[in-house]
Design a protein around this motif. Sequence first.
Motif, short mmCIF file in Angstrom:
data_model
loop_
_atom_site.label_atom_id
_atom_site.label_comp_id
_atom_site.label_asym_id
_atom_site.label_seq_id
_atom_site.Cartn_x
_atom_site.Cartn_y
_atom_site.Cartn_z
N VAL A 120 0.86 -1.20 0.00
CA VAL A 120 0.00 0.00 0.00
C VAL A 120 0.89 1.25 0.00
CG1 VAL A 120 -1.85 -1.20 1.25
CG2 VAL A 120 -0.18 0.15 2.53
N ARG A 204 -4.88 0.68 4.36
CA ARG A 204 -4.89 1.08 2.94
C ARG A 204 -3.74 2.01 2.58
NH1 ARG A 204 -7.05 -2.83 0.59
NH2 ARG A 204 -9.31 -2.99 0.62
N ALA A 205 -3.17 2.70 3.59
CA ALA A 205 -2.04 3.59 3.32
C ALA A 205 -1.32 3.86 4.64
CB ALA A 205 -2.52 4.91 2.72
#
Length: 297
Positions: A120, A204-205
């Motif tokens: 990610v 996700r990040a």
Amino acid sequence: MIQHFDLAVIGQGYAGLCAAREARARGLSVAAFEGVMVGGAVMTVLALDPSPESFTTSGPDLGAIIGMENIDAGVVPLLEPVTALTPAPGSGWTLHCPQGVLTARQVIVATGTRPRLLGVPGVARLVGKGISHCADCDGPDLIGKDCVVVGGGDAAFQEAAILARIARSVTIVMRGAAPRARADLVGQALAFANVVLLSGRQVRAVMGDGRVSAVRLDGDGTDLACDGLFLFIGGEPETGLLPEALPRGENGGLVTGPHGALGLPGLWAIGSVRAGFAGGLAEAGEEALAAVAALCR
Ligand SMILES: Cc1cc2nc3c(=O)[nH]c(=O)nc-3n(C[C@H](O)[C@H](O)[C@H](O)COP(=O)(O)OP(=O)(O)OC[C@H]3O[C@@H](n4cnc5c(N)ncnc54)[C@H](O)[C@@H]3O)c2cc1C
């Protein structure tokens, strides 16, 4: 003159150490290569649970003691990586390493895995800057701070319990609905008041300017502030030395036949480099004994 051995073992994690020990006990001449640190993955685990050997529960002690005993028993330690493996003229294998070459009649590949990273945004930039795979190594930087652990297996819960004693908060983020880890390890981690489990969620990040400062979760896109991110999401098998023609299975591990046979004469694989490896040190040790017994037949 090129040195020749009955057996070369590539990788001195627990699987490779056990293979070298067993082969020497059976009277074989053994060369044991290690490219990073004798002991492999357990060298960063201060409290093994379970430990496969009754003499210690310390990963570093386990690696150091068996490594030294093997040298005393006559295993030739070669502290360098094998960079290529080619068929030797006639039979056997030639092992290429930075300081030269040697040949061996049989080769056991015990190269293990390298820790998997999350694919990610932000991860590649922040590895080593708050992203870690080792609570005992990097936890002390997080005294009184917040951290996130990603994973749902034994290692994630085992390491979360270590961090809980140091950090202000530990949030375990796991993709599945329920942990894959042993119930007692889950219980130990969640018994700490500062540990929270978020199931069915994914990172996700990873954010941070020079160092991790937060992770973004899927779903509602929550940003979770943290000073450390610990990834225990399995490993990528180190199979680059092996011909591409040899089949890879789940997670890229080597597909083996009975006792770790690789389908080319004199070539075997054991431990976590194998597809279908059961995951624990005891299993790695059993595979080592089985492979050495088979290659001695
Ligand atoms: C955080 C964590 C905690 C764990 N705790 C436990 C526990 O408490 N109890 C338990 O039973 N299991 C535990 N495990 C699982 C255990 O670590 C593995 O089962 C074990 O390490 C597998 O051993 P291995 O020898 O196959 O691989 P590894 O330990 O990965 O060893 C492979 C070795 O090969 C070397 N190598 C790779 N390529 C080359 C090359 N080209 N040339 C030379 N050398 C090379 C590597 O440097 C490495 O030293 C834990 C795992 C993790 C990640």
